[in-house]
Design a protein around this motif. Structure first.
Motif, PDB file in Angstrom:
ATOM      1  N   ASN A 119       5.551  -6.258   4.764  1.00  0.00           N
ATOM      2  CA  ASN A 119       5.073  -5.018   5.371  1.00  0.00           C
ATOM      3  C   ASN A 119       4.482  -4.192   4.242  1.00  0.00           C
ATOM      4  OD1 ASN A 119       5.008  -2.271   6.189  1.00  0.00           O
ATOM      5  ND2 ASN A 119       6.455  -2.725   7.846  1.00  0.00           N
ATOM      6  N   LYS A 120       3.213  -3.821   4.401  1.00  0.00           N
ATOM      7  CA  LYS A 120       2.502  -3.158   3.290  1.00  0.00           C
ATOM      8  C   LYS A 120       3.078  -1.785   2.965  1.00  0.00           C
ATOM      9  CE  LYS A 120      -1.755  -5.750   3.340  1.00  0.00           C
ATOM     10  NZ  LYS A 120      -2.958  -6.044   4.063  1.00  0.00           N
ATOM     11  N   ASN A 121       3.884  -1.234   3.856  1.00  0.00           N
ATOM     12  CA  ASN A 121       4.499   0.070   3.583  1.00  0.00           C
ATOM     13  C   ASN A 121       5.787  -0.052   2.773  1.00  0.00           C
ATOM     14  OD1 ASN A 121       2.544   1.454   5.085  1.00  0.00           O
ATOM     15  ND2 ASN A 121       3.605   0.907   6.978  1.00  0.00           N
ATOM     16  N   PHE A 122       6.217  -1.286   2.504  1.00  0.00           N
ATOM     17  CA  PHE A 122       7.461  -1.479   1.758  1.00  0.00           C
ATOM     18  C   PHE A 122       7.190  -1.455   0.251  1.00  0.00           C
ATOM     19  CE2 PHE A 122      10.019  -4.084   5.131  1.00  0.00           C
ATOM     20  CZ  PHE A 122       9.914  -3.019   6.004  1.00  0.00           C
ATOM     21  N   ASP A 126      13.318  -1.295  -1.882  1.00  0.00           N
ATOM     22  CA  ASP A 126      13.648  -0.756  -0.555  1.00  0.00           C
ATOM     23  C   ASP A 126      14.790  -1.549   0.083  1.00  0.00           C
ATOM     24  OD1 ASP A 126      11.678   1.137  -0.642  1.00  0.00           O
ATOM     25  OD2 ASP A 126      10.415   0.265   0.930  1.00  0.00           O
ATOM     26  N   GLN A 181      14.453   1.191   5.444  1.00  0.00           N
ATOM     27  CA  GLN A 181      13.450   0.664   6.363  1.00  0.00           C
ATOM     28  C   GLN A 181      14.179  -0.143   7.433  1.00  0.00           C
ATOM     29  OE1 GLN A 181      10.352   1.484   5.727  1.00  0.00           O
ATOM     30  NE2 GLN A 181       9.968   1.484   3.520  1.00  0.00           N
ATOM     31  N   ASP A 208       8.423  -8.468   8.770  1.00  0.00           N
ATOM     32  CA  ASP A 208       8.336  -7.395   7.770  1.00  0.00           C
ATOM     33  C   ASP A 208       8.838  -7.874   6.416  1.00  0.00           C
ATOM     34  OD1 ASP A 208       7.534  -5.023   9.434  1.00  0.00           O
ATOM     35  OD2 ASP A 208       9.335  -5.656  10.525  1.00  0.00           O
ATOM     36  N   ARG A 240       0.883  -8.436  -1.225  1.00  0.00           N
ATOM     37  CA  ARG A 240      -0.145  -7.796  -2.066  1.00  0.00           C
ATOM     38  C   ARG A 240      -1.118  -8.832  -2.625  1.00  0.00           C
ATOM     39  NH1 ARG A 240       3.153  -4.826  -6.011  1.00  0.00           N
ATOM     40  NH2 ARG A 240       3.871  -3.081  -4.788  1.00  0.00           N
TER      41      ARG A 240
END
Ligand code: HPA
Length: 273
Positions: A119-122, A126, A181, A208, A240
């Motif tokens: 998940n690019k928001n991680f 986290d 998350q 995710d 990434r």
């Protein structure tokens, strides 16, 4: 030859001889996340190599042990060292300790793991509460003859991760001011980390995070009627495009760095069970 249930009965009888307490909570800890054991008032440690019918370790001098004791006023059993499919164990061997937990009286299983973020928001470090999983080439450990004494032939998997425990953990995290998350864990066999195309595929499929453990253990726990809570430490961001190389050392380091946060949430959660 002994049936699986007979083997489990012998294993359980041996453990009961060694240790008087009846654990109601079982804990499985992931790579770099073993320090949690430090929270325990240890009563008894039993090496896997001494336990009848336990899988035999593939790594010499690294056999692992079952640790019995208390966290707060709760009786727990923790696995120091888990069995991974990628090590060459059969799926049935991977889940044997979970089944032993059930036979010992465990009702709730807490699981941690190190996982790659898709998940690019991680970000690395986290914590992710697992709300569901996708088994992606992780061989189903219930294949073959069903153990009717353990659970049903076709187990329901609509809520493998207890919604009540997820809600409790979120409240605890908020109280402790630990950001968390929530997401879907994708189980793969490993031992290779994923290619870029695979990380992308896993993201498109709804994952995710991705990791090499947990799914088979959760299936066994759900089959046997135990409730499950599981949390990942995000140790790398495979999705990434740049900086996409991953090493085991990096994974272990990120897990160790994030461990105190995970330990705090697990400890509080156990107190509230
Ligand atoms: N992929 C699979 N398993 C993992 C990863 C990953 O990126 N990180 C830690 N365990």
């Amino acid at each position: 030859m002994l049936s699986l249930i007979e083997q489990l009965q012998q294993t359980t009888a041996f453990i009961r001889q060694q240790c008087g307490t009846t654990p109601t909570i079982g804990i499985v800890l992931g790579s770099g996340l073993g320090n949690f054991i430090g929270e325990m008032k240890v009563e008894k440690e039993i090496s896997y190599s001494d336990i009848p019918h336990f899988p035999v370790s593939t790594v010499e001098g690294h056999s692992g042990k079952l640790i019995f004791g208390q966290i707060g006023n709760k009786n727990v059993v923790a696995m120091a060292g888990r069995f991974h499919f990628y090590e060459g164990y059969t799926p049935q061997q991977v889940i044997y300790p979970v089944r032993v937990m059930k036979m010992l009286g465990v009702e709730t299983v807490l699981i941690s793991n190190a996982a790659g973020g898709v998940n690019k928001n991680f970000a690395v470090g986290d914590l992710m509460i697992i709300r569901d999983h996708i088994s992606f080439f992780a061989i189903n450990p219930l294949l073959g003859k069903n153990e009717d004494d353990m659970g049903p032939r076709f187990p329901d998997m609509s809520e493998p991760y207890s919604h009540a425990l997820i809600a409790k953990a979120k409240t605890i995290a908020q109280r402790l001011q630990i950001p968390v998350q929530t997401g879907v864990y994708t189980g793969v066999t490993g031992p290779t980390f994923e290619t870029r195309a695979e990380y992308q595929l896993i993201q498109i499929l709804g994952g995710d995070a991705v990791g090499m453990s947990t799914v088979q253990e959760v299936i066994a726990a759900v089959h046997a009627g135990m409730q499950v809570f599981a949390m990942s430490v995000i140790t790398d961001i495979g999705i990434r495009e740049e900086e996409n190389t991953i090493t085991h050392e990096e994974v272990l380091q990120a897990a160790r760095d994030a461990e105190p946060k995970l330990t705090a949430i697990f400890t509080e959660l156990i107190a509230e069970l």
